[in-house]
Design a protein around this motif. Structure first.
Motif, short mmCIF file in Angstrom:
data_model
loop_
_atom_site.label_atom_id
_atom_site.label_comp_id
_atom_site.label_asym_id
_atom_site.label_seq_id
_atom_site.Cartn_x
_atom_site.Cartn_y
_atom_site.Cartn_z
N GLU A 70 0.88 -1.16 0.00
CA GLU A 70 0.00 0.00 0.00
C GLU A 70 0.92 1.21 0.00
O GLU A 70 2.03 1.16 0.55
N ALA A 71 0.51 2.30 -0.62
CA ALA A 71 1.39 3.47 -0.69
C ALA A 71 0.57 4.75 -0.74
O ALA A 71 -0.51 4.79 -1.35
N LEU A 72 1.13 5.79 -0.13
CA LEU A 72 0.49 7.10 -0.08
C LEU A 72 1.50 8.16 -0.50
O LEU A 72 2.64 8.18 -0.02
N GLY A 73 1.09 9.05 -1.40
CA GLY A 73 1.91 10.20 -1.72
C GLY A 73 1.86 11.21 -0.60
O GLY A 73 0.79 11.48 -0.04
N VAL A 74 3.04 11.79 -0.24
CA VAL A 74 3.08 12.73 0.88
C VAL A 74 2.77 14.16 0.44
O VAL A 74 2.54 15.03 1.28
N GLY A 75 2.81 14.44 -0.86
CA GLY A 75 2.41 15.76 -1.34
C GLY A 75 3.49 16.81 -1.30
O GLY A 75 3.18 18.01 -1.28
N ASP A 76 4.77 16.42 -1.31
CA ASP A 76 5.84 17.42 -1.29
C ASP A 76 5.97 18.09 -2.66
O ASP A 76 5.65 17.51 -3.70
N TYR A 77 6.43 19.32 -2.66
CA TYR A 77 6.66 20.11 -3.87
C TYR A 77 5.44 20.14 -4.79
O TYR A 77 5.56 20.12 -6.02
N GLY A 78 4.27 20.16 -4.22
CA GLY A 78 3.06 20.28 -5.01
C GLY A 78 2.64 19.02 -5.73
O GLY A 78 1.71 19.06 -6.55
N THR A 79 3.30 17.89 -5.45
CA THR A 79 2.89 16.63 -6.08
C THR A 79 1.66 16.08 -5.37
O THR A 79 1.27 16.54 -4.30
N ALA A 80 1.05 15.08 -5.99
CA ALA A 80 -0.22 14.55 -5.49
C ALA A 80 -0.05 13.91 -4.12
O ALA A 80 0.95 13.24 -3.83
N GLU A 81 -1.05 14.10 -3.31
CA GLU A 81 -1.12 13.51 -1.97
C GLU A 81 -2.25 12.49 -1.96
O GLU A 81 -3.31 12.72 -2.54
N GLY A 82 -2.01 11.35 -1.31
CA GLY A 82 -3.05 10.36 -1.21
C GLY A 82 -2.62 9.01 -1.74
O GLY A 82 -1.45 8.79 -2.08
N PRO A 83 -3.57 8.05 -1.82
CA PRO A 83 -3.21 6.67 -2.12
C PRO A 83 -2.91 6.41 -3.59
O PRO A 83 -3.55 6.95 -4.48
N LEU A 84 -1.90 5.56 -3.82
CA LEU A 84 -1.68 4.96 -5.12
C LEU A 84 -2.58 3.73 -5.22
O LEU A 84 -3.03 3.18 -4.21
N ASP A 85 -2.82 3.29 -6.44
CA ASP A 85 -3.59 2.07 -6.67
C ASP A 85 -2.61 0.89 -6.68
O ASP A 85 -2.08 0.52 -7.72
N VAL A 86 -2.36 0.34 -5.49
CA VAL A 86 -1.39 -0.75 -5.37
C VAL A 86 -2.13 -2.09 -5.30
O VAL A 86 -2.95 -2.29 -4.40
N PRO A 87 -1.85 -3.01 -6.22
CA PRO A 87 -2.45 -4.34 -6.15
C PRO A 87 -1.73 -5.18 -5.09
O PRO A 87 -0.67 -5.76 -5.36
N ALA A 88 -2.28 -5.23 -3.90
CA ALA A 88 -1.59 -5.84 -2.77
C ALA A 88 -1.25 -7.31 -3.02
O ALA A 88 -0.20 -7.80 -2.61
#
Length: 314
Positions: A70-88
């Protein structure tokens, strides 16, 4: 089956720096070419090799490699924040496959990823949740570093798994490098405040993140003006390494040492480990051809900036 690849430099300064119009147009053209390559291939699964910049991984527990379930973007430098679609399920299969081939890899059921992993997904797909993606962290900032041979073997093990997926069209992404030496603290020379960040700087306040990012932006401006004290870019080193990747024979990377890499190409040149892993994965899936290669040394981005695309012949 075929496996495709995009390796690309990332830079937190995209959108914050102002390179000459011709340079910006060239970079955007390279991104457009890579996007068209990906759109034509139409992947059903992405495996993303990326580093971290003390936003998700810290010295309280720093693995050389980690596969995210599972992975989440932290949102640094204006990049997207929130979950990636990870096939666990796929991620778990991959981790088991790699472990059975004598590569010790950590796993995370809540990986946090920064611009190093997020930026390529945004550039290539327009978002971080458009295509199922397995994130693979490759340490590229924190000593001690494993050997480059070990990184290559990680990629080969992952490529063996990908080659077994007859029902998937897999795109491998390698994000990082090439030569660059941004102001990332080094434990050996860091003061107490910087060491606290390196040890466990998770979830900073907005003010703390802004201050950290502003230091990088200010350094980039000074570097472009020729007044920064960071190590210079090394186009000869960058293009020679890209030629190794294009050759299909990655064995020369085994002789590269952390000390010489830092001396030749800067402390963050270790991010090219993601390119090594990605090309090794591609090569393990079959002989490949490089279909596109772009390179520019861009001082405004503090980066030897490269983009390559390739795919197996099958």
């Amino acid at each position: 089956m075929t496996v495709a690849l995009v390796t690309m430099s990332h830079s937190p300064l995209l959108g914050y720096a102002d390179p000459p119009a011709e340079v910006n147009a060239a970079v955007q053209g390279a991104f457009s070419t890579a996007r068209a390559f990906v759109e034509e291939y139409d992947p059903t699964l992405v495996v993303s090799f990326a580093p971290d910049h003390y936003n998700g991984f810290f010295y309280d527990l720093m693995p050389p490699f980690c596969i995210g379930y599972e992975a989440l973007g932290v949102g640094d430098y204006g990049t997207a924040e929130g979950p990636l679609d990870v096939p666990a399920g796929r991620a778990g299969e991959l981790a088991q496959w790699v472990a059975e081939r004598d590569i010790d890899v950590a796993v995370s059921r809540r990986m946090e990823v920064d611009h190093g992993a997020v930026q390529p997904l945004e550039i290539l797909f327009g978002g971080i949740d458009r295509v199922p993606t397995i994130p693979v962290f490759v340490n590229g900032v924190a000593r001690p570093f494993v050997t480059m041979r070990r990184v290559r073997r990680l990629g080969e093990a992952i490529g063996g798994y990908l080659a077994s997926l007859e029902d998937e069209r897999v795109l491998v992404i390698g994000s990082g490098g090439l030569s660059h030496d941004p102001p990332v603290p080094q434990w050996a020379t860091a003061d107490d405040a910087a060491r606290a960040l390196l040890l466990n700087g998770r979830h900073p306040t907005a003010a703390a993140r802004d201050a950290r990012q502003q230091r990088v932006i200010d350094t980039a401006k000074a570097f472009a003006a020729g007044t920064a004290t960071i190590r210079d870019l090394n186009p000869a080193w960058d293009t020679a390494l890209m030629a190794v990747f294009a050759s299909g024979d990655l064995s020369p990377v085994d002789a590269m040492t952390p000390e010489q890499m830092a001396e030749d190409a800067g402390n963050s040149a270790h991010e090219v480990r993601t390119w090594v892993a990605a090309f090794a994965a591609l090569g393990a899936a079959g002989p490949y051809d490089v279909t596109y290669s772009f390179y520019r040394p861009i001082r405004e981005y503090i980066a030897g900036f490269g983009v390559m695309t390739a795919r197996t012949a099958g």
